[in-house]
Design a protein around this motif. Structure first.
Motif, PDB file in Angstrom:
ATOM      1  N   PHE A 104       0.800  -1.233   0.000  1.00 41.43           N
ATOM      2  CA  PHE A 104       0.000   0.000   0.000  1.00 41.43           C
ATOM      3  C   PHE A 104       0.834   1.285   0.000  1.00 41.43           C
ATOM      4  CE2 PHE A 104      -2.513  -3.159   2.506  1.00 41.43           C
ATOM      5  CZ  PHE A 104      -3.512  -3.369   1.575  1.00 41.43           C
ATOM      6  N   GLY A 105       2.109   1.190   0.323  1.00 40.44           N
ATOM      7  CA  GLY A 105       2.907   2.393   0.501  1.00 40.44           C
ATOM      8  C   GLY A 105       3.285   3.082  -0.798  1.00 40.44           C
ATOM      9  N   THR A 106       3.723   4.324  -0.669  1.00 37.85           N
ATOM     10  CA  THR A 106       4.230   5.059  -1.821  1.00 37.85           C
ATOM     11  C   THR A 106       5.676   4.641  -2.083  1.00 37.85           C
ATOM     12  OG1 THR A 106       5.081   6.892  -0.492  1.00 37.85           O
ATOM     13  CG2 THR A 106       2.778   7.026  -1.209  1.00 37.85           C
ATOM     14  N   GLU A 107       6.154   4.961  -3.242  1.00 40.93           N
ATOM     15  CA  GLU A 107       7.547   4.634  -3.559  1.00 40.93           C
ATOM     16  C   GLU A 107       8.491   5.359  -2.603  1.00 40.93           C
ATOM     17  OE1 GLU A 107      10.666   2.692  -5.532  1.00 40.93           O
ATOM     18  OE2 GLU A 107       8.510   2.338  -5.377  1.00 40.93           O
ATOM     19  N   GLU A 108       8.173   6.593  -2.268  1.00 44.57           N
ATOM     20  CA  GLU A 108       9.000   7.347  -1.313  1.00 44.57           C
ATOM     21  C   GLU A 108       9.041   6.650   0.049  1.00 44.57           C
ATOM     22  OE1 GLU A 108       9.245  11.800   0.770  1.00 44.57           O
ATOM     23  OE2 GLU A 108       7.574  11.272  -0.551  1.00 44.57           O
ATOM     24  N   GLN A 109       7.895   6.179   0.516  1.00 37.70           N
ATOM     25  CA  GLN A 109       7.847   5.471   1.795  1.00 37.70           C
ATOM     26  C   GLN A 109       8.680   4.193   1.749  1.00 37.70           C
ATOM     27  OE1 GLN A 109       3.633   4.976   2.255  1.00 37.70           O
ATOM     28  NE2 GLN A 109       3.328   6.963   3.237  1.00 37.70           N
ATOM     29  N   ARG A 110       8.549   3.467   0.660  1.00 39.36           N
ATOM     30  CA  ARG A 110       9.314   2.226   0.537  1.00 39.36           C
ATOM     31  C   ARG A 110      10.810   2.511   0.553  1.00 39.36           C
ATOM     32  NH1 ARG A 110       5.671   0.600  -4.500  1.00 39.36           N
ATOM     33  NH2 ARG A 110       3.818  -0.199  -3.412  1.00 39.36           N
ATOM     34  N   ARG A 111      11.230   3.511  -0.183  1.00 37.26           N
ATOM     35  CA  ARG A 111      12.662   3.837  -0.264  1.00 37.26           C
ATOM     36  C   ARG A 111      13.213   4.283   1.088  1.00 37.26           C
ATOM     37  NH1 ARG A 111      14.954   1.611  -4.711  1.00 37.26           N
ATOM     38  NH2 ARG A 111      13.559   1.871  -6.505  1.00 37.26           N
ATOM     39  N   TRP A 112      12.370   4.933   1.894  1.00 34.17           N
ATOM     40  CA  TRP A 112      12.864   5.449   3.179  1.00 34.17           C
ATOM     41  C   TRP A 112      12.812   4.380   4.272  1.00 34.17           C
ATOM     42  CZ3 TRP A 112      12.322   6.480   8.288  1.00 34.17           C
ATOM     43  CH2 TRP A 112      13.162   7.464   8.829  1.00 34.17           C
ATOM     44  N   PHE A 113      11.678   3.691   4.395  1.00 35.45           N
ATOM     45  CA  PHE A 113      11.491   2.787   5.528  1.00 35.45           C
ATOM     46  C   PHE A 113      12.087   1.394   5.315  1.00 35.45           C
ATOM     47  CE2 PHE A 113       7.959   5.739   6.543  1.00 35.45           C
ATOM     48  CZ  PHE A 113       8.264   5.992   7.875  1.00 35.45           C
ATOM     49  N   LEU A 114      11.882   0.807   4.158  1.00 26.92           N
ATOM     50  CA  LEU A 114      12.218  -0.605   3.989  1.00 26.92           C
ATOM     51  C   LEU A 114      13.698  -0.924   4.189  1.00 26.92           C
ATOM     52  CD1 LEU A 114       9.808  -1.590   1.073  1.00 26.92           C
ATOM     53  CD2 LEU A 114       9.580  -2.077   3.512  1.00 26.92           C
ATOM     54  N   PRO A 115      14.646  -0.130   3.649  1.00 23.92           N
ATOM     55  CA  PRO A 115      16.053  -0.447   3.919  1.00 23.92           C
ATOM     56  C   PRO A 115      16.389  -0.366   5.410  1.00 23.92           C
ATOM     57  CG  PRO A 115      15.867   1.047   2.052  1.00 23.92           C
ATOM     58  CD  PRO A 115      14.508   0.981   2.683  1.00 23.92           C
ATOM     59  N   ARG A 116      15.764   0.551   6.127  1.00 18.86           N
ATOM     60  CA  ARG A 116      16.014   0.674   7.563  1.00 18.86           C
ATOM     61  C   ARG A 116      15.425  -0.509   8.337  1.00 18.86           C
ATOM     62  NH1 ARG A 116      15.889   5.687   5.342  1.00 18.86           N
ATOM     63  NH2 ARG A 116      17.262   7.291   6.239  1.00 18.86           N
ATOM     64  N   ILE A 117      14.255  -0.988   7.894  1.00 24.00           N
ATOM     65  CA  ILE A 117      13.666  -2.169   8.532  1.00 24.00           C
ATOM     66  C   ILE A 117      14.554  -3.381   8.294  1.00 24.00           C
ATOM     67  CG2 ILE A 117      11.738  -3.804   8.426  1.00 24.00           C
ATOM     68  CD1 ILE A 117       9.896  -1.408   7.871  1.00 24.00           C
ATOM     69  N   ALA A 118      15.015  -3.568   7.051  1.00 19.34           N
ATOM     70  CA  ALA A 118      15.852  -4.720   6.716  1.00 19.34           C
ATOM     71  C   ALA A 118      17.186  -4.690   7.453  1.00 19.34           C
ATOM     72  CB  ALA A 118      16.082  -4.777   5.209  1.00 19.34           C
ATOM     73  N   ALA A 119      17.662  -3.499   7.773  1.00 14.59           N
ATOM     74  CA  ALA A 119      18.924  -3.363   8.517  1.00 14.59           C
ATOM     75  C   ALA A 119      18.719  -3.507  10.018  1.00 14.59           C
ATOM     76  CB  ALA A 119      19.572  -2.009   8.200  1.00 14.59           C
TER      77      ALA A 119
END
Length: 382
Positions: A104-119
């Motif tokens: 459901f997220g925007t591309e901006e949200q994915r780019r900001w949050f997902l790498p931090r979650i994976a780390a």
């Protein structure tokens, strides 16, 4: 409802052995296992786990994840829960928030949050339950009012796990008044709230065992910018419903008791001559039931892997799993006999005492038994 039989592939089994060896090496010899979701909030463990590529596994490589299948994640989670590993820091972000952002997220949200979650660097809570609302999420009173550039959020959330430690919460709130929306399930939205923002007050709720890992979160006119709206405004109910398939069907819904069950088996092994037929039958019954529920959970994981949304099947797994967990606690309590000392000499006594105090919550979190059975019944009568 369909639960297709499934087995792990050789590659998935190899991953299991890899995770098991890793945990045996990293967890200390005197480690006291957590009870499923009761694992400690340990940022250092989360960081080391992320280095192995085992946090946010299903996040695509382009967003910093491993791009692994839902079932490979299932295998890793199963081993972490079986060991009672300290997973609380990354648990919600990895299990629920990341899939929601991908869908459901925007591309901006994915780019900001997902790498931090994976780390393992960005931790989330869920802002769903409220005072007097129980498991009826459509009754939420937290409101978000439109202002220049975003929303002002006002309301109270309760039982918000680790909100005093985490960075963000995905908050379900009403963006359109119910009278105006015309349907109590309409007009709800999900907003990503910074738990360190002005107007956020987090107060721990002491539990019966003295632990303080759930909280009351008061939102007093908290500003949330438009870019932190998750999904479509007014579509929060549909989004939450889809999201709950990830929350309700995983191994955490039947493995909370594995640690105490294993400890009981060790006690029985040390005193094998004293194990009567009734106790032996109970041991076998628990093992058989746990394996059966595990097969149901694996079937849902396969379904999610294929892009399906098995919300009803997930509800049934959660109902059967958490009911089973409570029954196991009572069975082991009867087998133990007498008083249970939370500071007793055996790991079994200490874990059983913890289970007795916490088991009543297991059929509440993630949706009460009554709500889940209602979902299943509606599906079966269509």
């Amino acid at each position: 409802m369909i639960f297709a039989p499934s087995a792990l592939s050789p590659g998935e089994e190899a991953l299991r052995e890899e995770v098991r060896s890793f945990l045996a090496a990293i967890l200390p010899a005197d480690f006291r296992p957590g009870l499923g979701l009761g694992g400690r909030h340990d940022p250092e463990f989360t960081r080391v786990l992320a280095e192995q590529g085992w946090v946010g596994m299903s996040i695509p490589v382009e967003y910093g994840g491993a791009g692994a299948s839902t079932v490979r994640r299932f295998v890793v989670v199963e081993e972490l829960l079986a060991a009672g590993a300290p997973i609380a820091a990354h648990w919600i972000a990895e299990r629920q928030t990341a899939p929601a952002l991908l869908r459901f997220g925007t591309e901006e949200q994915r780019r900001w949050f997902l790498p931090r979650i994976a780390a393992g660097e960005c931790w989330f809570s869920l802002g769903m339950s409220e005072p007097d609302a129980g498991s009826d999420l459509a009754s939420v009173r937290t409101t978000a009012t439109r202002v220049d550039g975003g929303w002002r959020v006002t309301g109270t959330k309760v039982w918000t796990t680790n909100a005093h430690l985490n960075h963000f919460a995905v908050v379900l709130c009403r963006t359109t008044p119910e009278a105006e929306a015309g349907d109590r399930h309409a007009g709800l939205s999900q907003l990503i709230v910074d738990l360190g923002a002005d107007g956020v007050r987090v107060s721990p709720i002491p539990l019966i065992d003295g632990e303080e890992h759930v909280n009351e979160v008061v939102l007093d006119g908290v500003f949330v910018p438009d870019e932190r709206v998750l999904g479509e405004v007014g579509k929060g109910w549909a989004q939450v419903t889809a999201e709950l398939a990830h929350e309700r069907s995983g191994p955490d819904r039947y493995l909370s008791v594995l640690g105490v069950y294993r400890a009981f088996l060790e006690v029985c092994h040390d005193s094998a001559d004293d194990v009567d037929d009734t106790t032996a039958a109970a041991i076998g019954r628990i093992g058989a039931q746990m394996w059966t529920i595990r097969q149901l959970s694996l079937a849902v994981a396969r379904s999610l892997e294929q892009g399906e949304a098995p919300a009803v099947e997930a509800a049934l797994v959660k109902d059967v799993g958490t009911t089973f967990e409570q029954q196991v606690v009572e069975t082991l309590r009867d087998a133990a006999g007498g008083e249970i000392d939370p500071e007793g000499p055996t790991m079994f006594e200490r874990l059983l005492a913890e289970c007795v105090l916490n088991a009543p919550t297991w059929t509440l979190r993630g949706g009460t038994t009554e709500v889940l059975r209602g979902i299943a019944a509606k599906a079966l009568t269509r």
